[in-house]
Each structure stands twice: as C-alpha cells, then as structure tokens.
Design a protein around this motif. Structure first.
Motif, short mmCIF file in Angstrom:
data_model
loop_
_atom_site.label_atom_id
_atom_site.label_comp_id
_atom_site.label_asym_id
_atom_site.label_seq_id
_atom_site.Cartn_x
_atom_site.Cartn_y
_atom_site.Cartn_z
N GLY A 21 1.02 -1.19 0.11
CA GLY A 21 -0.09 -0.06 0.12
C GLY A 21 0.51 1.22 -0.11
N VAL A 22 0.56 2.11 -0.67
CA VAL A 22 1.04 3.39 -0.75
C VAL A 22 0.23 4.30 0.49
N THR A 23 1.34 4.91 1.08
CA THR A 23 0.90 5.72 2.52
C THR A 23 0.65 7.20 2.20
N GLN A 24 0.15 7.86 3.24
CA GLN A 24 -0.07 9.23 3.15
C GLN A 24 1.17 9.89 2.99
N GLU A 25 2.42 9.45 3.59
CA GLU A 25 3.52 10.11 3.63
C GLU A 25 4.02 10.20 1.99
N PHE A 26 3.90 9.04 1.08
CA PHE A 26 4.39 9.38 -0.13
C PHE A 26 3.69 10.25 -0.93
N PHE A 27 2.15 10.63 -0.38
CA PHE A 27 1.67 11.73 -1.08
C PHE A 27 2.09 13.15 -0.60
N ALA A 29 5.33 13.81 0.34
CA ALA A 29 6.40 13.90 -0.19
C ALA A 29 6.60 14.79 -1.37
N GLY A 30 7.74 15.36 -1.71
CA GLY A 30 8.17 16.37 -2.86
C GLY A 30 8.29 15.43 -4.11
N ASP A 31 8.21 16.36 -5.37
CA ASP A 31 8.45 15.67 -6.51
C ASP A 31 9.50 14.70 -6.37
N GLU A 32 10.71 15.28 -6.13
CA GLU A 32 11.97 14.57 -6.22
C GLU A 32 11.78 13.19 -5.39
N GLU A 33 11.25 13.04 -4.09
CA GLU A 33 11.57 11.90 -3.59
C GLU A 33 10.26 11.12 -4.05
N ARG A 34 9.15 11.21 -4.49
CA ARG A 34 8.13 10.40 -5.25
C ARG A 34 8.82 10.02 -6.40
N THR A 35 9.69 10.67 -7.38
CA THR A 35 10.05 10.35 -8.18
C THR A 35 11.36 9.29 -8.36
N ALA A 36 12.15 9.23 -6.92
CA ALA A 36 13.16 8.31 -6.71
C ALA A 36 12.46 7.10 -6.31
N VAL A 37 11.26 7.18 -5.57
CA VAL A 37 10.69 6.19 -5.19
C VAL A 37 9.98 5.31 -6.44
N ALA A 38 9.52 5.88 -7.39
CA ALA A 38 9.05 5.25 -8.53
C ALA A 38 9.95 4.50 -9.32
N ALA A 39 11.11 5.21 -9.34
CA ALA A 39 12.31 4.55 -10.12
C ALA A 39 12.85 3.60 -9.44
N ALA A 40 12.79 3.42 -8.26
CA ALA A 40 13.37 2.22 -7.50
C ALA A 40 12.51 0.82 -7.46
N ILE A 41 11.06 1.21 -7.90
CA ILE A 41 10.24 -0.15 -7.91
C ILE A 41 10.71 -1.22 -8.96
#
Length: 74
Positions: A21-27, A29-41
């Motif tokens: 599940g994606v938690t509220q902390e993901f939403f 987060a800033g664009d840079e951190e969300r992009t890093a998470v998406a790239a790590a998947i």
C-alpha cells in the motif's frame, strides 16, 4: 547484494499474496522523492525468479477504484 543462486524450489509451490500500500507520506513527499521511489520499483521487482526463485502469477492495481492513500487496505 551477493550473486548467489536462487534456492531450490519446494516440491509443492508456496503461493503467497503480497499487498503493498501507498501511505499518506508518499503523497506528502516532494516531487523529487516520489520520482526516486517510482524509479526504485522496477529494479526491486526485476529478476525475481533468478534472485529468489519466485514466479509471479499476476498483479492487481486498485487505481481504477481508488484515489489517494488507503487507510483500511491492505
């Protein structure tokens, strides 16, 4: 990560459902951190059979039914 071979599979395969599940902390987060998470998947789920002896039977995404974080599921 070590370059060890995948373990021998058991005689009877173990079927497991993983709920991620994606938690509220993901939403929050800033664009840079969300992009890093998406790239790590993709690398995290790459070569699962080679790395762990895992065979993925299917995936399911609830994006068609939900928007935002889910407080109750998984």
């Amino acid at each position: 990560m070590s370059a060890t071979a995948a373990p021998d599979p058991p005689e009877t395969p173990l079927r497991t459902l993983f709920c991620i599940g994606v938690t509220q902390e993901f939403f929050n987060a800033g664009d840079e951190e969300r992009t890093a998470v998406a790239a790590a998947i993709p690398p995290a789920f790459a070569r699962l059979a080679e790395r762990f002896g895992v065979r993925v039977l299917g995936t399911l995404d609830d994006d068609q039914f939900m928007v935002g974080a889910s407080a109750a599921w998984p």
